[in-house]
Scaffold this motif. Structure first.
Motif, short mmCIF file in Angstrom:
data_model
loop_
_atom_site.label_atom_id
_atom_site.label_comp_id
_atom_site.label_asym_id
_atom_site.label_seq_id
_atom_site.Cartn_x
_atom_site.Cartn_y
_atom_site.Cartn_z
N LYS A 78 0.86 -1.18 0.00
CA LYS A 78 0.00 0.00 0.00
C LYS A 78 0.90 1.23 0.00
N ILE A 79 0.76 2.01 -1.05
CA ILE A 79 1.72 3.09 -1.30
C ILE A 79 0.98 4.41 -1.44
N SER A 80 1.51 5.43 -0.81
CA SER A 80 0.98 6.79 -0.97
C SER A 80 2.15 7.72 -1.26
N GLU A 127 -15.97 -8.84 -11.63
CA GLU A 127 -16.36 -7.79 -10.72
C GLU A 127 -15.21 -7.35 -9.82
N GLU A 128 -14.24 -8.26 -9.60
CA GLU A 128 -13.21 -7.88 -8.65
C GLU A 128 -12.33 -6.75 -9.16
N ASN A 129 -12.36 -6.50 -10.48
CA ASN A 129 -11.56 -5.39 -10.99
C ASN A 129 -12.02 -4.07 -10.40
N LYS A 130 -13.31 -3.99 -10.07
CA LYS A 130 -13.85 -2.75 -9.53
C LYS A 130 -13.39 -2.51 -8.10
N ALA A 131 -12.81 -3.54 -7.49
CA ALA A 131 -12.40 -3.39 -6.10
C ALA A 131 -11.10 -2.60 -5.95
N LEU A 132 -10.43 -2.34 -7.08
CA LEU A 132 -9.20 -1.55 -7.02
C LEU A 132 -9.56 -0.09 -6.81
N LYS A 133 -9.14 0.46 -5.71
CA LYS A 133 -9.51 1.83 -5.37
C LYS A 133 -8.27 2.70 -5.47
N ILE A 134 -8.27 3.54 -6.45
CA ILE A 134 -7.12 4.41 -6.66
C ILE A 134 -7.55 5.85 -6.46
N GLN A 135 -6.93 6.54 -5.51
CA GLN A 135 -7.30 7.92 -5.21
C GLN A 135 -6.26 8.85 -5.80
N THR A 136 -6.64 9.56 -6.84
CA THR A 136 -5.72 10.50 -7.46
C THR A 136 -6.45 11.78 -7.78
N SER A 137 -5.71 12.89 -7.67
CA SER A 137 -6.22 14.21 -8.05
C SER A 137 -7.54 14.53 -7.37
N ALA A 164 -15.33 -17.17 -4.70
CA ALA A 164 -14.50 -16.75 -3.58
C ALA A 164 -15.17 -15.60 -2.85
N ASP A 165 -14.83 -15.48 -1.58
CA ASP A 165 -15.35 -14.38 -0.79
C ASP A 165 -14.84 -13.06 -1.35
N ASP A 166 -15.68 -12.03 -1.33
CA ASP A 166 -15.30 -10.74 -1.90
C ASP A 166 -14.07 -10.17 -1.22
N ASN A 167 -13.98 -10.32 0.09
CA ASN A 167 -12.83 -9.80 0.81
C ASN A 167 -11.55 -10.52 0.39
N LEU A 168 -11.67 -11.82 0.11
CA LEU A 168 -10.51 -12.60 -0.32
C LEU A 168 -10.04 -12.17 -1.69
N MET A 169 -10.99 -11.85 -2.56
CA MET A 169 -10.63 -11.58 -3.95
C MET A 169 -10.40 -10.11 -4.24
N SER A 170 -10.72 -9.24 -3.31
CA SER A 170 -10.69 -7.82 -3.64
C SER A 170 -9.29 -7.33 -3.97
N GLN A 171 -8.27 -7.82 -3.20
CA GLN A 171 -6.87 -7.40 -3.43
C GLN A 171 -6.78 -5.88 -3.57
N GLU A 172 -7.38 -5.17 -2.63
CA GLU A 172 -7.43 -3.72 -2.72
C GLU A 172 -6.04 -3.11 -2.54
N MET A 173 -5.77 -2.14 -3.35
CA MET A 173 -4.55 -1.36 -3.18
C MET A 173 -4.95 0.11 -3.04
N PHE A 174 -4.91 0.61 -1.83
CA PHE A 174 -5.28 1.99 -1.59
C PHE A 174 -4.02 2.83 -1.77
N VAL A 175 -3.93 3.53 -2.86
CA VAL A 175 -2.75 4.36 -3.11
C VAL A 175 -3.18 5.77 -3.44
N GLY A 176 -2.42 6.71 -2.96
CA GLY A 176 -2.63 8.09 -3.35
C GLY A 176 -1.36 8.58 -4.02
N ILE A 177 -1.42 8.81 -5.31
CA ILE A 177 -0.23 9.26 -6.05
C ILE A 177 -0.61 10.58 -6.71
#
Length: 672
Positions: free
Chosen positions: A528-530, A564-574, A641-654
């Protein structure tokens, strides 16, 4: 080439192996202390010109000996050996042609007879005289020299025994076991140097499995040069001691696996076809081959001077936390080389004044910061007063403490001298460091390593020597308003499963700015990178580099799946809460599965795009991680698979990072 095969002594044998005895051990290259490189004109082993008198030095072993002096050849520098192998011996040969090229080289420069040598083994040494040379076999035909000289660890080893031994060997000895006796006429200089090059090559460079590798014309570039560089890096103390041990163990394991593989292959050739034993042996052979390939890949990573630090060993810190002081009291440690009255008054007013209702603290004074760190328990504070402090040990911080400078970073300098692996080693749960300038010298590892726990660095200056800051798996690192420069590797290395927050920093004049290590392995978690408002400039390579493997078959098979799991990637930019909906995922997949991407952004107007490139690449790599995990679960029979297992969220602020004047651009992907 059985006589020249490496028996797991390895490249580092000259520096590490306890088996180096006799002259090989005594002739350590003292001239290496003068420098690693040498002008081409001084490469005496490469010119091969006739000169009046010997251009080489003689060497006499210490202690009482009746043997004559020998040529001293172990002092050769890196480029002397490099040029000899590249220009005169191996050139562009294949691995399968090494023996042939070496024989041709020896035939041109070796005196066929008339020179004397010491036949040196682990058991004895005896003076012999060369009568002929079998160039094809890399052996010399010899006879016992007169007068007879022999030094043996076995008292019963008589002259008759030696004659019998030579008869058994048909008087033919491997050249690498012969040390040419010194002759000041210069006639045998080339002979001594040529034999030295052959001896060094088969002891330190050649691997018994080299001929079975890809038989391409770039054997020198692929194998000889990186192994030679590593050998001299070890001699120059440029490689961490732990990495040397790892390399040595890998060599031993690979040699053992290769020996088993050869024995198994030999037994298979004697088995009846379609027999049950052959089938079992085939399975064992495949396992051995796979194991060998993995070991060879690890060896290559360490041999490569760039990848050595990108994929180098993960040092385990064994620092034990002290915990809370037995009395339960917290202590403030004040560090000052000289305590003046005015400084003490300022400290009492600003930092040591007790607030109403606050628990009373003990104050201890130290003359150097290392002793203060070593005296700390959980919850202590170290205040370093202005001054230039020189330390020769490692700051091993295992408890949650605060280390702060009393003033500006440029006024509070802690300089590390003396060879050592690490400057600051952090394993505490919550460590805070502020307002200090760290200067590193003679290092072989990074300036700061966060093994686990959380470390916060604020208003600091890091003048690095090798790599900069390393954030290990499961560690958390927060760096604010700091300046980092001078790293010969990456300024900051981010490992899988770590958390890294970088805000308002300068990272410059490093090999690479920030390096994000491969996290696609099934055992790794996504980091997890900011990165916010950092200025990353004037680095030799890229501002930010993402390292990942070249094999993307799993991603390619599923690239078109609208899961659907692609939508679990949460990228916060700008400032946008979720921009993934505006990203063409298929385009990112193609980008991630293609060849090596090299984004060269040198135009200042494109600095902002560097942030987007990093975000997009992390999206693609994270999506691939999810696809790979989904496939593994499917193979295990888990279809949902469970949503939490498959989400593989990466919360990054770049956001808001500036990339200026980096040699290769703002962002690059390194495929291995």
């Amino acid at each position: 080439m059985a006589d020249g095969s490496l028996t797991c002594g390895g490249l580092e044998a000259a520096a590490m192996s306890p088996e180096r005895t006799g002259w090989a051990a005594e002739q350590e290259p003292a001239s290496l202390e003068k420098g690693l490189f040498q002008d081409e004109d001084s490469c005496s082993d490469c010119s091969y010109r006739d000169k009046p008198g010997s251009s080489l030095q003689s060497f006499m072993p210490e202690g009482k000996t009746f043997f004559p002096e020998i040529f001293q050849t172990n002092q050769l520098l890196f480029y002397e050996r490099f040029r000899a192998y590249q220009d005169y011996i191996l050139a562009d040969c294949k691995a399968s042609e090494v023996h042939e090229f070496t024989a041709e080289f020896l035939e041109k420069v070796l005196e066929p007879s008339g020179w004397r040598a010491v036949w040196h083994t682990n058991v004895f040494k005896v003076l012999v005289e060369a009568t002929d040379v079998d160039f094809a076999a890399l052996k010399a035909v010899v006879r016992l020299a007169e007068p007879y000289l022999c030094d043996s660890q076995v008292s019963t080893f008589t002259m008759e025994c030696m004659k019998e031994l030579l008869d058994l060997k048909e008087h033919r000895l491997p050249l690498q076991e012969l040390w040419v006796v010194f002759d000041d006429s210069g006639v045998f200089d080339q002979t001594a140097l040529a034999i030295e090059h052959v001896r060094f090559f088969y002891q330190n460079i050649w691997r018994s499995w080299d001929e079975e590798e890809e038989d391409e014309y770039d054997y020198f570039v692929r194998c000889v040069e990186p192994r030679l560089r590593l050998h001299y890096d070890i001699l120059e103390d440029r490689v961490p001691s732990g990495l040397i041990v790892d390399y040595r163990n890998l060599l031993s394991q690979c040699e053992e696996s290769y020996r088993k593989f050869l024995n198994l292959r030999s037994s298979l050739s004697n088995c009846n076809s379609d027999s049950e034993q052959e089938n079992i042996s085939m399975v064992e052979g495949l396992k051995l081959y796979s194991e060998m390939e993995q070991l060879k890949q690890k060896l290559k990573l360490i041999e490569n001077p760039l990848l050595r630090y990108v994929f180098g060993y993960q040092k385990n810190s064994n620092i034990q936390a002290k915990g809370v002081r037995p009395s339960g009291q917290k202590v403030t440690h004040v560090v000052s080389s000289t305590m003046m009255a005015g400084l003490l008054r300022s400290l009492l007013t600003d930092r040591l004044c007790q607030e109403p209702g606050e628990e009373e603290r003990e104050i201890q004074f130290h003359s150097d910061p290392l002793s203060a760190i070593n005296a700390c328990f959980e919850g202590d504070t170290v205040i370093v007063c202005p001054g230039h402090y020189v330390v020769r040990g490692t700051f091993s911080i295992a408890d949650s403490i605060e280390l702060e400078g009393y003033g500006l970073p440029d006024d509070i300098v802690i300089e590390k001298r003396g060879k050592g692996d690490t400057f600051v080693d952090c394993t505490g749960a919550d460590i805070k460091i502020s307002c200090i300038k760290f200067v590193q010298h003679d290092a072989v590892e990074g300036i700061l390593i966060v093994h686990r726990g959380k470390t916060t660095l604020e208003n600091c200056v890091l003048q690095c020597e090798t790599t900069g800051v390393t954030v290990r798996t499961s560690a958390e690192f927060l760096m604010k308003n700091s300046d980092l420069y001078g790293a010969k590797g990456a300024g900051i290395e981010i490992y899988p499963g770590s958390q890294c927050t970088l805000s308002d920093n300068g990272i410059h004049h490093c090999k690479e700015g920030i390096l994000i290590k491969d996290f696609l392995d099934e055992h790794y978690d996504i980091p997890k990178i900011s990165m916010v408002n950092n200025i990353i400039h004037n680095n030799e390579g890229y501002g930010v580099v993402l390292v990942k493997p070249t094999i993307f078959s799993d991603l390619q098979e599923n690239a078109e799946d609208g899961t659907e799991e692609n939508k679990a990637l949460k990228i916060q930019t700008s400032g946008e809460p979720d921009v993934t909906e505006g990203v063409d995922l298929e385009e990112l997949m193609q980008c991630a599965t293609g060849k090596m991407e090299l984004y060269a952004r040198t135009d200042p107007s494109e600095q902002v795009e560097g942030n987007c490139e990093i975000v997009n690449e992390l999206i693609a790599a994270s999506t691939q991680k999810g696809q790979m995990k989904k496939k593994r679960l499917s193979e295990l029979g888990i279809t949902q698979a469970d949503d939490n297992l498959m989400s593989q969220e990466m919360f990054v602020g770049i956001v808001g990072n500036q990339f200026k004047w980096n040699g290769k651009g703002s962002f690059g992907t390194f495929l291995f």
